[in-house]
Scaffold this motif. Structure first.
Motif, PDB file in Angstrom:
ATOM      1  N   ALA A  94       1.074  -0.895  -0.642  1.00 49.46           N
ATOM      2  CA  ALA A  94       0.217   0.132   0.234  1.00 49.46           C
ATOM      3  C   ALA A  94       0.829   1.072   0.096  1.00 49.46           C
ATOM      4  O   ALA A  94       1.233   1.587   1.161  1.00 49.46           O
ATOM      5  N   SER A 102       0.425   4.086  -0.963  1.00 47.31           N
ATOM      6  CA  SER A 102       0.187   5.042  -0.746  1.00 47.31           C
ATOM      7  C   SER A 102      -0.048   6.144   1.224  1.00 47.31           C
ATOM      8  O   SER A 102      -0.517   6.860   1.344  1.00 47.31           O
ATOM      9  N   SER A 153      -3.261   7.715   4.712  1.00 48.53           N
ATOM     10  CA  SER A 153      -3.016   8.338   3.114  1.00 48.53           C
ATOM     11  C   SER A 153      -3.231   9.522   2.962  1.00 48.53           C
ATOM     12  O   SER A 153      -3.305  10.475   4.113  1.00 48.53           O
ATOM     13  N   SER A 197      -2.160  -3.486  -1.377  1.00 47.53           N
ATOM     14  CA  SER A 197      -3.442  -2.215  -1.862  1.00 47.53           C
ATOM     15  C   SER A 197      -4.629  -3.117  -1.950  1.00 47.53           C
ATOM     16  O   SER A 197      -4.564  -4.239  -2.842  1.00 47.53           O
ATOM     17  N   ASP A 239      -8.235   0.670  -0.052  1.00 49.14           N
ATOM     18  CA  ASP A 239      -6.867   1.333   0.567  1.00 49.14           C
ATOM     19  C   ASP A 239      -6.277   0.163   0.550  1.00 49.14           C
ATOM     20  O   ASP A 239      -4.460  -0.075   0.104  1.00 49.14           O
ATOM     21  N   ALA A 240      -6.254  -1.234   1.803  1.00 49.71           N
ATOM     22  CA  ALA A 240      -5.418  -1.657   2.174  1.00 49.71           C
ATOM     23  C   ALA A 240      -5.918  -2.598   2.840  1.00 49.71           C
ATOM     24  O   ALA A 240      -6.451  -2.341   3.703  1.00 49.71           O
TER      25      ALA A 240
END
Length: 94
Positions: A15, A17, A43, A81, A85-86
Motif C-alpha cells: 500500500a 500511499s 493516506s 493494496s 486502500d489496504a
C-alpha cells in the motif's frame, strides 16, 4: 503474572500511499478490522512511524483461521493494496 506473546510481524506491505509504508510498514502495530482491511492505513503525503517493523496489534476478523481471541496467531502477515486502500492479504476463512 501476565503472559505476553510475540506479535506477528508485517513482512510486506504494497500500500504505497500509506504514510507508514516506506521500505516496509513502520507503524508500531497495525489493527486489522472486521472487513480484513488495515485499520492503521493513513493516506498522507508525510511519512511517519518508527524505526521498527510493524506488528499486528489486534485483529477484528473473527472468521479468520489465524484469529484467536481477537489476536492474530499467524507467524507473519502481508498487507497490500485493495479496493479499500489496504488489507490483510494473509486472511484465510476458518
Amino acid at each position: 503474572m501476565t503472559a505476553t506473546l510475540e506479535m506477528p510481524h508485517v513482512t510486506a506491505c504494497t500500500a504505497t500511499s500509506c504514510a507508514y509504508n516506506h521500505d516496509g510498514c513502520h507503524a508500531y502495530a497495525v489493527t486489522i478490522n472486521s472487513s480484513a482491511a488495515c485499520g492503521t492505513f493513513l493516506s498522507l503525503n508525510a511519512k511517519g512511524g518508527l524505526d521498527v517493523v510493524a506488528q499486528v496489534g489486534a485483529c477484528q476478523r473473527q472468521d479468520c483461521v489465524h484469529n484467536a481471541d481477537l489476536e492474530c496467531r499467524a507467524p507473519s502477515i502481508t498487507v497490500g493494496s485493495t479496493s479499500a486502500d489496504a488489507g490483510c492479504l494473509s486472511y484465510q476463512a476458518a
